[in-house]
Design a protein around this motif. Structure first.
Motif, PDB file in Angstrom:
ATOM      1  N   ALA A 114       0.847  -1.189   0.000  1.00  0.00           N
ATOM      2  CA  ALA A 114       0.000   0.000   0.000  1.00  0.00           C
ATOM      3  C   ALA A 114       0.888   1.246   0.000  1.00  0.00           C
ATOM      4  O   ALA A 114       0.849   2.055   0.931  1.00  0.00           O
ATOM      5  CB  ALA A 114      -0.926  -0.017   1.211  1.00  0.00           C
ATOM      6  N   SER A 115       1.697   1.399  -1.040  1.00  0.00           N
ATOM      7  CA  SER A 115       2.680   2.484  -1.074  1.00  0.00           C
ATOM      8  C   SER A 115       2.020   3.861  -1.050  1.00  0.00           C
ATOM      9  O   SER A 115       2.523   4.790  -0.432  1.00  0.00           O
ATOM     10  CB  SER A 115       3.572   2.352  -2.310  1.00  0.00           C
ATOM     11  N   LEU A 116       0.876   4.034  -1.732  1.00  0.00           N
ATOM     12  CA  LEU A 116       0.206   5.330  -1.756  1.00  0.00           C
ATOM     13  C   LEU A 116      -0.358   5.680  -0.376  1.00  0.00           C
ATOM     14  O   LEU A 116      -0.281   6.838   0.057  1.00  0.00           O
ATOM     15  CB  LEU A 116      -0.912   5.326  -2.797  1.00  0.00           C
ATOM     16  N   ARG A 117      -0.899   4.671   0.305  1.00  0.00           N
ATOM     17  CA  ARG A 117      -1.476   4.919   1.634  1.00  0.00           C
ATOM     18  C   ARG A 117      -0.405   5.319   2.643  1.00  0.00           C
ATOM     19  O   ARG A 117      -0.677   6.059   3.589  1.00  0.00           O
ATOM     20  CB  ARG A 117      -2.234   3.674   2.099  1.00  0.00           C
ATOM     21  N   PHE A 118       0.828   4.824   2.447  1.00  0.00           N
ATOM     22  CA  PHE A 118       1.919   5.127   3.375  1.00  0.00           C
ATOM     23  C   PHE A 118       2.733   6.338   2.930  1.00  0.00           C
ATOM     24  O   PHE A 118       3.704   6.708   3.591  1.00  0.00           O
ATOM     25  CB  PHE A 118       2.843   3.917   3.505  1.00  0.00           C
ATOM     26  N   ALA A 119       2.360   6.970   1.796  1.00  0.00           N
ATOM     27  CA  ALA A 119       3.135   8.106   1.293  1.00  0.00           C
ATOM     28  C   ALA A 119       3.159   9.257   2.294  1.00  0.00           C
ATOM     29  O   ALA A 119       4.189   9.910   2.496  1.00  0.00           O
ATOM     30  CB  ALA A 119       2.569   8.572  -0.046  1.00  0.00           C
ATOM     31  N   GLY A 120       2.010   9.526   2.947  1.00  0.00           N
ATOM     32  CA  GLY A 120       1.955  10.596   3.927  1.00  0.00           C
ATOM     33  C   GLY A 120       2.875  10.342   5.108  1.00  0.00           C
ATOM     34  O   GLY A 120       3.558  11.262   5.592  1.00  0.00           O
ATOM     35  N   ARG A 121       2.906   9.085   5.595  1.00  0.00           N
ATOM     36  CA  ARG A 121       3.778   8.752   6.718  1.00  0.00           C
ATOM     37  C   ARG A 121       5.242   8.917   6.335  1.00  0.00           C
ATOM     38  O   ARG A 121       6.054   9.403   7.131  1.00  0.00           O
ATOM     39  CB  ARG A 121       3.505   7.313   7.181  1.00  0.00           C
ATOM     40  N   ILE A 122       5.592   8.512   5.107  1.00  0.00           N
ATOM     41  CA  ILE A 122       6.983   8.637   4.644  1.00  0.00           C
ATOM     42  C   ILE A 122       7.377  10.101   4.541  1.00  0.00           C
ATOM     43  O   ILE A 122       8.479  10.502   4.950  1.00  0.00           O
ATOM     44  CB  ILE A 122       7.154   7.913   3.297  1.00  0.00           C
ATOM     45  N   ALA A 123       6.477  10.933   4.009  1.00  0.00           N
ATOM     46  CA  ALA A 123       6.756  12.370   3.911  1.00  0.00           C
ATOM     47  C   ALA A 123       6.933  12.984   5.296  1.00  0.00           C
ATOM     48  O   ALA A 123       7.804  13.851   5.509  1.00  0.00           O
ATOM     49  CB  ALA A 123       5.630  13.072   3.158  1.00  0.00           C
ATOM     50  N   LEU A 124       6.127  12.528   6.254  1.00  0.00           N
ATOM     51  CA  LEU A 124       6.227  13.036   7.616  1.00  0.00           C
ATOM     52  C   LEU A 124       7.568  12.652   8.239  1.00  0.00           C
ATOM     53  O   LEU A 124       8.218  13.477   8.907  1.00  0.00           O
ATOM     54  CB  LEU A 124       5.064  12.497   8.451  1.00  0.00           C
ATOM     55  N   VAL A 125       7.995  11.432   8.031  1.00  0.00           N
ATOM     56  CA  VAL A 125       9.285  10.972   8.576  1.00  0.00           C
ATOM     57  C   VAL A 125      10.433  11.751   7.952  1.00  0.00           C
ATOM     58  O   VAL A 125      11.368  12.178   8.644  1.00  0.00           O
ATOM     59  CB  VAL A 125       9.458   9.460   8.325  1.00  0.00           C
ATOM     60  N   TRP A 126      10.390  11.953   6.639  1.00  0.00           N
ATOM     61  CA  TRP A 126      11.458  12.693   5.955  1.00  0.00           C
ATOM     62  C   TRP A 126      11.492  14.146   6.438  1.00  0.00           C
ATOM     63  O   TRP A 126      12.574  14.727   6.639  1.00  0.00           O
ATOM     64  CB  TRP A 126      11.236  12.614   4.459  1.00  0.00           C
ATOM     65  N   SER A 127      10.322  14.726   6.685  1.00  0.00           N
ATOM     66  CA  SER A 127      10.252  16.099   7.215  1.00  0.00           C
ATOM     67  C   SER A 127      10.821  16.156   8.630  1.00  0.00           C
ATOM     68  O   SER A 127      11.542  17.101   8.991  1.00  0.00           O
ATOM     69  CB  SER A 127       8.801  16.601   7.213  1.00  0.00           C
ATOM     70  N   LEU A 160      11.042  12.814  -3.453  1.00  0.00           N
ATOM     71  CA  LEU A 160      10.610  12.264  -4.738  1.00  0.00           C
ATOM     72  C   LEU A 160      11.292  10.927  -5.020  1.00  0.00           C
ATOM     73  O   LEU A 160      10.674   9.995  -5.549  1.00  0.00           O
ATOM     74  CB  LEU A 160      10.922  13.259  -5.862  1.00  0.00           C
ATOM     75  N   GLY A 161      12.569  10.821  -4.644  1.00  0.00           N
ATOM     76  CA  GLY A 161      13.311   9.587  -4.884  1.00  0.00           C
ATOM     77  C   GLY A 161      12.750   8.405  -4.121  1.00  0.00           C
ATOM     78  O   GLY A 161      12.560   7.315  -4.679  1.00  0.00           O
ATOM     79  N   ILE A 162      12.445   8.605  -2.835  1.00  0.00           N
ATOM     80  CA  ILE A 162      11.948   7.470  -2.035  1.00  0.00           C
ATOM     81  C   ILE A 162      10.526   7.104  -2.450  1.00  0.00           C
ATOM     82  O   ILE A 162      10.162   5.913  -2.475  1.00  0.00           O
ATOM     83  CB  ILE A 162      12.024   7.769  -0.522  1.00  0.00           C
ATOM     84  N   LEU A 163       9.699   8.098  -2.802  1.00  0.00           N
ATOM     85  CA  LEU A 163       8.343   7.767  -3.239  1.00  0.00           C
ATOM     86  C   LEU A 163       8.369   6.989  -4.553  1.00  0.00           C
ATOM     87  O   LEU A 163       7.593   6.039  -4.741  1.00  0.00           O
ATOM     88  CB  LEU A 163       7.517   9.040  -3.398  1.00  0.00           C
ATOM     89  N   ALA A 164       9.278   7.371  -5.452  1.00  0.00           N
ATOM     90  CA  ALA A 164       9.411   6.625  -6.712  1.00  0.00           C
ATOM     91  C   ALA A 164       9.910   5.208  -6.447  1.00  0.00           C
ATOM     92  O   ALA A 164       9.408   4.239  -7.042  1.00  0.00           O
ATOM     93  CB  ALA A 164      10.376   7.361  -7.643  1.00  0.00           C
ATOM     94  N   LEU A 165      10.889   5.067  -5.548  1.00  0.00           N
ATOM     95  CA  LEU A 165      11.406   3.741  -5.213  1.00  0.00           C
ATOM     96  C   LEU A 165      10.313   2.883  -4.594  1.00  0.00           C
ATOM     97  O   LEU A 165      10.172   1.697  -4.932  1.00  0.00           O
ATOM     98  CB  LEU A 165      12.589   3.872  -4.258  1.00  0.00           C
ATOM     99  N   ARG A 166       9.521   3.474  -3.697  1.00  0.00           N
ATOM    100  CA  ARG A 166       8.444   2.712  -3.053  1.00  0.00           C
ATOM    101  C   ARG A 166       7.392   2.277  -4.066  1.00  0.00           C
ATOM    102  O   ARG A 166       6.843   1.171  -3.963  1.00  0.00           O
ATOM    103  CB  ARG A 166       7.792   3.574  -1.964  1.00  0.00           C
ATOM    104  N   PHE A 167       7.109   3.123  -5.032  1.00  0.00           N
ATOM    105  CA  PHE A 167       6.123   2.769  -6.059  1.00  0.00           C
ATOM    106  C   PHE A 167       6.626   1.576  -6.883  1.00  0.00           C
ATOM    107  O   PHE A 167       5.882   0.621  -7.146  1.00  0.00           O
ATOM    108  CB  PHE A 167       5.864   3.968  -6.970  1.00  0.00           C
ATOM    109  N   VAL A 168       7.896   1.626  -7.282  1.00  0.00           N
ATOM    110  CA  VAL A 168       8.479   0.521  -8.056  1.00  0.00           C
ATOM    111  C   VAL A 168       8.495  -0.761  -7.230  1.00  0.00           C
ATOM    112  O   VAL A 168       8.125  -1.840  -7.717  1.00  0.00           O
ATOM    113  CB  VAL A 168       9.899   0.886  -8.526  1.00  0.00           C
ATOM    114  N   MET A 169       8.895  -0.660  -5.957  1.00  0.00           N
ATOM    115  CA  MET A 169       8.942  -1.847  -5.096  1.00  0.00           C
ATOM    116  C   MET A 169       7.548  -2.427  -4.881  1.00  0.00           C
ATOM    117  O   MET A 169       7.370  -3.640  -4.801  1.00  0.00           O
ATOM    118  CB  MET A 169       9.573  -1.494  -3.745  1.00  0.00           C
ATOM    119  N   SER A 170       6.542  -1.555  -4.788  1.00  0.00           N
ATOM    120  CA  SER A 170       5.169  -2.035  -4.629  1.00  0.00           C
ATOM    121  C   SER A 170       4.752  -2.889  -5.818  1.00  0.00           C
ATOM    122  O   SER A 170       4.165  -3.976  -5.655  1.00  0.00           O
ATOM    123  CB  SER A 170       4.221  -0.846  -4.474  1.00  0.00           C
ATOM    124  N   ARG A 171       5.076  -2.425  -7.029  1.00  0.00           N
ATOM    125  CA  ARG A 171       4.740  -3.197  -8.228  1.00  0.00           C
ATOM    126  C   ARG A 171       5.507  -4.511  -8.259  1.00  0.00           C
ATOM    127  O   ARG A 171       4.956  -5.565  -8.628  1.00  0.00           O
ATOM    128  CB  ARG A 171       5.064  -2.370  -9.477  1.00  0.00           C
TER     129      ARG A 171
END
Length: 512
Positions: A114-127, A160-171
């Motif tokens: 569920a990479s999209l659902r966790f995108a907000g949490r990842i952005a929060l951690v990076w912030s 942007l890099g980690i979100l792209a990596l997570r999207f690829v890994m999800s697939r």
């Protein structure tokens, strides 16, 4: 949802058809044709979820660090007087982000699916990581000296890099889950209502990576139905041992009540020799132990009975150890091996190398290399007749190289290609005997020493249990030391054994 192969959802008539074929064709061995067919489907290895998560951590650290480094060279350049400060800040911030993602439970299969659902949490951690870096710069009184453009550019490019990596890994993970590349293969031990309840509970778990390969039970069809929750009963517990030698199984789940002590202990006594995780189902038990006693598949609790030895990252570390020290050994002993090969050729007719079939990991038969120490026409590949003192089959050169263990040096090449490890239980010939009995007939649990890859040298050998096996006591002691090694393995233990080997080989009383 739990994955169910179409091949496993046999009807009752199909199961009976397979059983009839097995009865009509006794040459198939103790394992029935249906079980053998299913086992053959699981011959290839899978990707371990633990390894995948570990590689993801490393990849995300690399993405963060690369983003910071690229922004540094683009906005700042190496001419800055803060060269070392940037060199520390980039890897420190990258490592901090990975650690915070770990605390945020971002490294599990559900988070990747569920990479999209966790995108907000990842952005929060990076912030939060950048907030901590800014706070550190404030207290160190050097935040004003760092480039604001670099800081902002690193934040955006890293996100942007980690979100792209997570999207690829999800697939990728979805694809690997569909084709069976990444899964944990499990066998249910024990049938009936307990097994059905366990399977239904497992099937209800979201993001489940368990693939149930079948059921094994000693009870007949009246007490244990041939089909449970859509899965066939493939045979008895004894036949499970043969099944697990063919298929790459990760876990055995014993679905018996804890109160059935005698049956549980009887099964565990036979199953612990396998190189797999063994768990006892606890989902229907009223007994509760300390949390660390359990492992979980989703919310289904399992009691940890045995763990597969030298698994996941430990196996990677041990393989790197083998490659490095094997190459070093080949280089150091190359003059000795060349001289030995020439001496063998001059001393007697026949090949320089002797190839022998021995038991390897999980009872697989491997081919082990040695310098030939016997007359070629008297060589004994099966090792049914052990070499004894003043054995007439041994050549003049053979006596020297056997006494000094030089005949074992070609096994560095076995360790390099992976059929052996440098350190581990010494592999025995498939037909090796003690007083006309195979070693597994002499020692109860003998095959447990094959739960790890065999070695060129081992804990038993440096403790004096090498050479001729002329008594049952010797093979029992070898096995005892080998099991001690397996239960207490570490890289430091391997190093200790490796460096003690040349010293202990000076004692050659039992080497003929």
């Amino acid at each position: 949802m739990n994955k169910i192969d179409p091949e496993l959802r046999y009807t009752l008539e199909a199961v009976r058809q397979f059983e009839d074929e097995g009865a009509a064709n006794p040459t198939t061995g103790s394992l029935g044709p249906m079980a053998r067919n299913i086992a053959s489907q699981y011959r290839r290895d899978t990707l371990s979820p633990v390894m995948v998560m570990g590689m993801l951590r490393l990849s995300e650290f690399a993405v963060f660090a690369l983003a910071g480094a690229l922004m540094y060279f683009y906005y700042v350049g190496p001419q800055t007087h803060l060269y070392w400060e940037y060199a520390v800040a980039i890897p420190a911030g990258s490592l901090g982000a990975v650690v915070l993602l770990e605390f945020a439970h971002a490294y599990h299969i559900g988070a990747l699916r569920a990479s999209l659902r966790f995108a907000g949490r990842i952005a929060l951690v990076w912030s939060a990581t950048f907030a901590l870096m800014a706070l550190a710069g404030f207290f160190l009184k050097n935040s004003a000296e760092f480039s604001r453009l670099w800081f902002a550019g690193w934040y955006l490019s890293g996100l942007l890099g980690i979100l792209a990596l997570r999207f690829v890994m999800s697939r990728l993970i979805r694809r690997w889950a569909r084709n069976g590349t990444m899964e944990r293969r499990a066998v249910i031990v024990g049938g009936g209502g307990a097994a059905e309840s366990l399977i239904r509970s497992l099937e209800r778990q979201p993001y489940n990576d368990i693939r149930i390969c079948g059921i094994f039970d000693d009870r007949d069809d009246k007490r244990s139905p041939p089909i449970v929750a859509g899965y066939p009963k493939l045979g008895t517990v004894s036949e499970l041992l043969e099944f697990a030698r063919i298929a790459r199984i990760d876990m055995l789940i014993v679905s018996l009540p804890i109160s059935a002590e005698a049956r549980v202990l009887s099964m565990l006594k036979r199953l612990w020799v396998l190189p797999v995780d063994i768990r006892l189902s606890a989902h229907s038990s009223a007994l509760r132990f300390r949390p660390r006693s359990y492992s979980f598949i989703g919310s289904v609790p399992l009691l940890d009975i045995f763990d597969k030895p030298i698994n996941d990252w430990d196996s990677v570390a041990k393989r790197i150890f083998d490659i490095v020290f094997s190459l070093l050994g080949i280089v150091l002993f190359a003059p000795v091996m060349i001289a030995t090969a020439i001496a063998i050729k001059l001393d007697s007719k026949g090949p320089v190398l002797f190839r022998q079939k021995r038991h390897g990991f999980n009872n697989e038969v491997i081919e082990v290399l040695k310098f030939r120490s016997m007359y070629s026409e008297q060589c004994d590949p099966t090792a049914k007749m052990a070499v004894t003192k003043d054995d007439p089959r041994v050549t003049r050169v053979g006596r020297v190289i056997r006494k000094t263990s030089i005949d074992e040096l070609p096994q560095f090449f076995n360790a390099l290609v992976g059929s052996l490890s440098l350190v581990g239980p010494r592999p025995h010939a498939v037909a090796a005997q003690s007083h006309n009995l195979l070693y597994n007939e002499v020692v109860d649990g003998y095959f447990a020493r094959h739960r790890v890859k065999p070695g060129v040298t081992g804990w038993a050998q440096i403790n004096g249990w090498r050479g001729e096996v002329d008594t049952d006591e010797k093979i029992k002691m070898r096995t005892e030391y080998d099991l001690h090694y397996i239960e207490n393995w570490s890289l430091w233990f391997d190093l200790k054994i490796l460096f003690l080997t040349p010293v202990r080989l000076l004692k050659t009383d039992s080497a003929y």
